[in-house]
Enzyme design. Structure first.
Site, mmCIF file in Angstrom:
data_model
loop_
_atom_site.group_PDB
_atom_site.id
_atom_site.type_symbol
_atom_site.label_atom_id
_atom_site.label_comp_id
_atom_site.label_asym_id
_atom_site.label_seq_id
_atom_site.Cartn_x
_atom_site.Cartn_y
_atom_site.Cartn_z
ATOM 1 N N LYS A 56 -36.933 -79.169 -50.716
ATOM 2 C CA LYS A 56 -37.078 -78.036 -49.788
ATOM 3 C C LYS A 56 -36.046 -78.053 -48.672
ATOM 4 O O LYS A 56 -35.764 -77.019 -48.078
ATOM 5 C CB LYS A 56 -38.493 -77.998 -49.201
ATOM 6 N N SER A 81 -48.133 -76.038 -44.654
ATOM 7 C CA SER A 81 -48.766 -77.311 -44.330
ATOM 8 C C SER A 81 -48.034 -78.422 -45.057
ATOM 9 O O SER A 81 -48.407 -79.570 -45.006
ATOM 10 C CB SER A 81 -50.234 -77.297 -44.750
ATOM 11 N N GLU A 207 -46.505 -75.631 -64.254
ATOM 12 C CA GLU A 207 -47.543 -75.473 -63.237
ATOM 13 C C GLU A 207 -48.734 -76.370 -63.538
ATOM 14 O O GLU A 207 -48.952 -76.751 -64.687
ATOM 15 C CB GLU A 207 -48.107 -74.049 -63.303
HETATM 16 C C1 LIG Z 1 -42.631 -76.616 -52.698
HETATM 17 C C2 LIG Z 1 -42.690 -77.660 -53.739
HETATM 18 C C3 LIG Z 1 -42.749 -77.327 -55.117
HETATM 19 C C4 LIG Z 1 -42.808 -75.896 -55.597
HETATM 20 O O1 LIG Z 1 -41.639 -75.217 -55.272
HETATM 21 P P1 LIG Z 1 -41.554 -73.624 -55.354
HETATM 22 O O2 LIG Z 1 -40.170 -73.302 -54.925
HETATM 23 O O3 LIG Z 1 -42.597 -73.076 -54.426
HETATM 24 O O4 LIG Z 1 -41.852 -73.244 -56.755
HETATM 25 C C5 LIG Z 1 -42.732 -78.346 -56.038
HETATM 26 N N1 LIG Z 1 -42.703 -79.641 -55.654
HETATM 27 C C6 LIG Z 1 -42.657 -80.000 -54.352
HETATM 28 C C7 LIG Z 1 -42.626 -81.440 -54.008
HETATM 29 C C8 LIG Z 1 -42.643 -79.023 -53.350
HETATM 30 O O5 LIG Z 1 -42.598 -79.383 -52.059
#
Ligand SMILES: *Cc1c(COP(=O)(O)O)cnc(C)c1O
Length: 332
Positions: A56, A81, A207
């Protein structure tokens, strides 16, 4: 619905330039155990070793880097969160701008502390009586802050796509790529890179079984909303895909797969014991799906995106105890 200006691989390339020197070029690891279990070559892109512990950071830093001077001066607001909160707080600090993060008042203390530790101002809300998006929008309006959502934003998607770009740049073409799927920022960005750098590579989103809104959306052709799913994969507890992410996923992804929670814990155990990696449950989605289909993958070159490693160690051991080993140890 074709009015959205979707990000392209060019945007991913530009994001990679902005991230240079700021994001880690995370390692790509292999395991002889996995390769022999699969009869294939498997490459793990380790975003659990990214700054703040998840991919992220890429999308957040890319989005904030594009702010104009007035936007920088006023700052950013985000609601999350989880890992997006820390990614925004850290990116804002690095770029010298204020960050406000809207978090539920019952968010894990460690996450609130981490967000504050990166310099973010935390605004707590009651997740049962208040709407975080409304709070975020109100703050944005009142104080002139720019709201950056966790996945449905072209700059976020382009930033997330740099992880898969690095993987292809390092190992060359692949036959299949497995990517964790929540709201679809990582998957849509990865698909942009894959289509440009490895056109024949199949791209799969993965998922948790309990929250398969992405699979339903992909297969039905329109965005399906679900209640917050009950799963240990907290990074994928999203209720729906975004408008940008859905359009890219629909055009470029080969399928969306699901895995049950118990298999995620098997993968956490494997990563820790055999590869010395701490991976959070959501980060195991890609590997769990590939493992369940390994007979179809024999002889191929497979990429697995490990998305993050942020899990409290107490919680980690609790999960291992709750889900005892269900398969015999793999042969060395
Ligand atoms: C946010 C997140 C995801 C999912 O990512 P998206 O872009 O919302 O599909 C998967 N793994 C981790 C560790 C995340 O922080």
């Amino acid at each position: 619905m074709n009015s959205l200006a979707l990000p392209t691989f060019d945007d991913v390339v530009q994001a990679a330039t902005r991230l240079r020197g700021h994001a880690n070029v995370t390692p790509v690891l292999t395991s002889r155990t996995v390769d022999s279990e699969f009869g294939a070559s498997v490459f793990f892109k380790c975003e659990n070793l990214q700054r703040m512990g998840a991919f992220k950071f890429r999308g957040a830093f890319n989005a904030l880097s594009r702010f104009g001077s007035e936007q920088r001066h006023r700052g950013v607001v985000a609601f999350s969160s989880g890992n997006h909160a820390q990614a925004i707080a850290l990116s804002a600090r690095l770029l010298g701008m204020p960050a406000t993060i809207v978090m539920p008042h019952d968010a894990p203390a460690a996450k609130v502390a981490a967000t504050r530790g990166y310099g973010g101002k935390v605004v707590l809300y009651d997740r049962y009586t208040e709407d975080r998006e409304q709070i975020g929008r109100d703050l944005a309006q009142r104080d002139g802050l720019t709201l950056i959502p966790p996945y449905d934003h072209p700059d976020v998607i382009a930033g997330q796509g740099t992880a898969a770009k690095e993987l292809f740049d390092e190992v060359g073409s692949l036959d299949a790529l497995f990517v964790c799927l929540g709201g679809g920022g990582l998957l849509s960005g990865s698909a942009l890179s894959s289509r440009a750098l490895a056109p024949g590579c199949k791209v799969y989103g993965v998922e948790p079984q309990a929250g398969n809104d992405g699979q339903q959306s992909f297969r039905s052709g329109s965005i399906v909303h679900i209640d917050t799913p009950r799963t240990i994969a907290d990074g994928a507890q999203t209720q729906h895909l975004g408008h940008y992410t859905f359009q890219i996923i629909q055009r470029t992804v080969d399928d969306v797969l699901t895995v049950p929670d118990a298999e995620l814990v098997d993968c956490m155990r494997f990563f820790a014991a055999r590869m010395k990696l701490i991976v959070e449950p959501t980060g195991c989605l890609g590997f769990a799906a590939a493992r369940a289909r390994r007979s179809e993958l024999a002889g191929k070159r497979i990429g697995i995106l490990i998305s993050g490693g942020n899990i409290d160690l107490g919680r980690f051991s609790e999960l291992l105890e709750e889900h005892p080993e269900s398969r015999p140890a793999a042969a060395a």
